[in-house]
Motif scaffolding. Structure first.
Motif, short mmCIF file in Angstrom:
data_model
loop_
_atom_site.label_atom_id
_atom_site.label_comp_id
_atom_site.label_asym_id
_atom_site.label_seq_id
_atom_site.Cartn_x
_atom_site.Cartn_y
_atom_site.Cartn_z
N UNK A 142 27.62 -48.68 -24.95
CA UNK A 142 27.95 -49.70 -25.96
C UNK A 142 29.21 -50.47 -25.57
N UNK A 143 30.18 -49.75 -24.99
CA UNK A 143 31.42 -50.42 -24.58
C UNK A 143 31.15 -51.46 -23.50
N UNK A 144 30.29 -51.12 -22.53
CA UNK A 144 29.95 -52.07 -21.47
C UNK A 144 29.17 -53.26 -22.04
N UNK A 145 28.26 -52.97 -22.97
CA UNK A 145 27.50 -54.05 -23.61
C UNK A 145 28.44 -54.98 -24.39
N UNK A 146 29.38 -54.38 -25.12
CA UNK A 146 30.35 -55.17 -25.88
C UNK A 146 31.21 -56.03 -24.96
N UNK A 147 31.61 -55.47 -23.82
CA UNK A 147 32.41 -56.21 -22.84
C UNK A 147 31.64 -57.42 -22.32
N UNK A 148 30.36 -57.21 -21.97
CA UNK A 148 29.53 -58.31 -21.46
C UNK A 148 29.37 -59.40 -22.52
#
Length: 579
Positions: free
Chosen positions: A65-71
């Motif tokens: 989720x953190x990577x998705x939020x960053x993108x």
């Protein structure tokens, strides 16, 4: 909101970029709101039960989720920046267009410094507001509201303190916004005064040094800067003083949640994960409220900027500027006026009163008069930079206000009192008179204006680049370039406002001979009797009234004032010759 609607035409073309940015921001916010719930599961199902599988499951989910939020955040920023900058470009173009086509009176109601501020810093403020709105402004209230709702969903009893504190904090911020708007508007007005003072000093630096006024001007600048500091400090202090109070209140909420949560954990009324989740939501609310205070400060500044920009966008424009498909061959017009009266907007006293005269087609009329007698105002009325208040001004037998502006100005060549040259080459400046003029046409106009030989002597000839305001030319050279630009137009009516004042006698005589031979009607404002002797008619203005009209010889006989002007200039010329 009514004022905000004026920006919609400049936002609509970029709604795709702004919508994508907003949608990605929503995804980012929803991920952030889901984090405490994942943490709740991680603690209760994994940490407390020592279940490594659950720890890895929920932990890896949080990483994804953190990577998705960053993108989402990065992509949203790219689209928001594109939409915001494109909006600012269109808004600046609209503001410039509105000013370029505004009536001169409307244009002059605002100072140059204020206009520059509106096209630069005010537009930047609105561009920043658009960017921040789709990227951050709407995110903060969304997260605050979502955090309160989800905290109540986790445990309504423990989260009740958040539900009670949040509206109070929102009220305090809205009050700050209202007060801040007025203070930031006052600070912006003070910035206009400071900018105007800077511009005045930069333009008059030679005079300041010549008169030893440096210390005096420094004190004036310090005073204006201090006034700006006071205004800006008041606005910033008001907007920033609320942050510590908000943080204190929310920290007290955190302590209350910790105290109540610890008691209920010991009584097995709530799980540790649920307490941690509510604390996490509280921390997010604290961060967003602290950030929201900065947002409201920026919004206060943006609202002030919007009001100033709206004042320009709501302004009137000149009618009849639609350019005709092609200029039709015309003849030199007759110019007549009957009981003409005019006062500048906002000034009660008329600068022209009961002025009646006639200039025949193809004739040259010289306008004489003391400073403030209305000579320049009369030329501005003929170019319809202003409209008459009383009487009638006719162009070729037709009331000038009935002639379409584009048609009228296409037939006029106008040289202002202060030579106006733009950045670019000499050829670029001359082609203001005719956009598609050939080099041969430029040379022909320059020869008539007695400037061709000088241009050829320059290293790059007609491609010589001029400094700002023609700083690498003398006053007389600038005047002749402006005359050449007007002659390139091949006008039917030529308006010359004291454009020979910096010329020597020989060059002036050659230029006037050319002008007298042109197949156009010419009105020349001057203080020199040498020009009046060559004219077909002389108009003598005194205090805004026409006191005499006739040839040089006729006025010598019937006008005492004209005879005194001739005697004065002849006497001065005699002194000069004898010296």
């Amino acid at each position: 909101m009514a004022r905000f609607s004026i920006l919609l035409p400049y936002l609509r073309p970029h709604r795709r970029s702004l919508s994508i940015a907003f949608g990605l921001m929503l995804c980012e916010a929803l991920v952030e709101l889901s984090y405490p719930l994942f943490m709740l599961q991680l603690i209760d199902r994994g940490v407390l039960t020592h279940d490594q599988r659950q720890v890895l499951l929920w932990g890896s989910s949080m990483v994804i989720l953190a990577l998705f939020s960053f993108a989402c955040g990065i992509t949203s920023t790219f689209y928001a920046a594109d939409g915001g900058q494109s909006f600012a470009r269109d808004l600046r173009a609209a503001l410039f267009s509105r000013l370029a086509f505004a009536p001169l009176a409307a244009f002059q109601r605002l100072s140059t410094a204020s206009l520059l501020t509106r096209l630069t810093s005010d537009t930047n403020q609105l561009q920043n507001a658009v960017f921040m709105c789709v990227r951050l402004y709407l995110r903060a209230p969304l997260i605050i509201l979502g955090a309160v709702v989800l905290a109540l969903a986790v445990d309504s009893t423990l989260a009740a303190v958040l539900a009670l504190a949040t509206p109070l904090i929102g009220f305090a911020l809205s009050w700050t916004l209202g007060r801040g708007l007025r203070l930031f508007r006052l600070a912006q007005e003070q910035l206009d005064r400071l900018t105007s003072l800077l511009r005045e000093n930069f333009n008059g630096m030679q005079l300041i040094r010549a008169y030893g006024r440096g210390e005096h001007e420094q004190l004036r600048f310090i005073g204006a800067a201090e006034a700006l500091r006071r205004r800006a400090t008041q606005a910033m202090q008001l907007s920033e003083m609320v942050v510590p109070a908000l943080i204190l209140l929310l920290n007290l909420c955190t302590l209350a949640i910790l105290w109540g949560g610890s008691r209920r954990i010991m009584n097995h009324g709530i799980s540790p994960g649920e307490v941690v989740a509510i604390l996490n939501y509280t921390a997010r609310i604290i961060g967003e409220f602290a950030f929201l205070s900065m947002i409201l400060t920026n919004l206060s500044m943006a609202r002030s900027a919007l009001g100033r920009v709206s004042e320009v966008l709501d302004g009137e424009t000149e009618a009849g500027l639609e350019e005709p498909p092609q200029r039709q061959p015309c003849a030199a017009p007759a110019v007549t006026s009957t009981h003409l009266g005019f006062a500048y907007p906002g000034q009660g006293q008329q600068v022209l009163r009961n002025v009646s005269f006639a200039v025949q087609p193809g004739h040259t009329a010289v306008i004489l008069g003391a400073t403030g007698s209305g000579k320049t105002s009369l030329l501005q009325l003929l170019a319809r930079l202003h409209d008459t208040d009383e009487g009638q001004l006719c162009f070729d037998g037709q009331d000038i206000q009935g002639v379409p502006l584009a048609t009228l100005r296409q037939r006029i060549g106008y040289v202002t009192q202060a030579p106006m040259l733009v950045s670019g080459s000499i050829a670029d400046n001359l082609r203001w008179g005719k956009r598609d003029a050939t080099l041969a046409e430029l040379a022909e106009a320059a020869k008539k204006a007695q400037i061709h030989e000088l241009i050829l002597s320059l290293p790059d000839g007609y491609d010589t680049v001029l400094q700002a305001h023609g700083g690498n030319l003398s006053g007389g050279q600038k005047q002749r370039l402006c005359v050449a630009r007007a002659l390139l137009r091949q006008p039917d009516l030529l308006l010359l406002d004291d454009c020979t004042s910096a010329l020597d006698a020989h060059t002036e005589a050659a230029l006037l001979n050319v002008i007298n031979g042109l197949p156009c009607t010419t009105l020349l404002v001057t203080q020199k009797i040498s020009a009046a002797r060559r004219a077909d008619t002389v108009l003598l203005l005194e205090g805004g009234q026409l006191t005499a009209q006739g040839t040089h010889a006729e006025l010598l006989e019937k006008s005492t004032v004209y005879r005194q002007i001739v005697e004065s200039q002849s006497r001065n010329a005699g002194v000069a010759l004898s010296a």
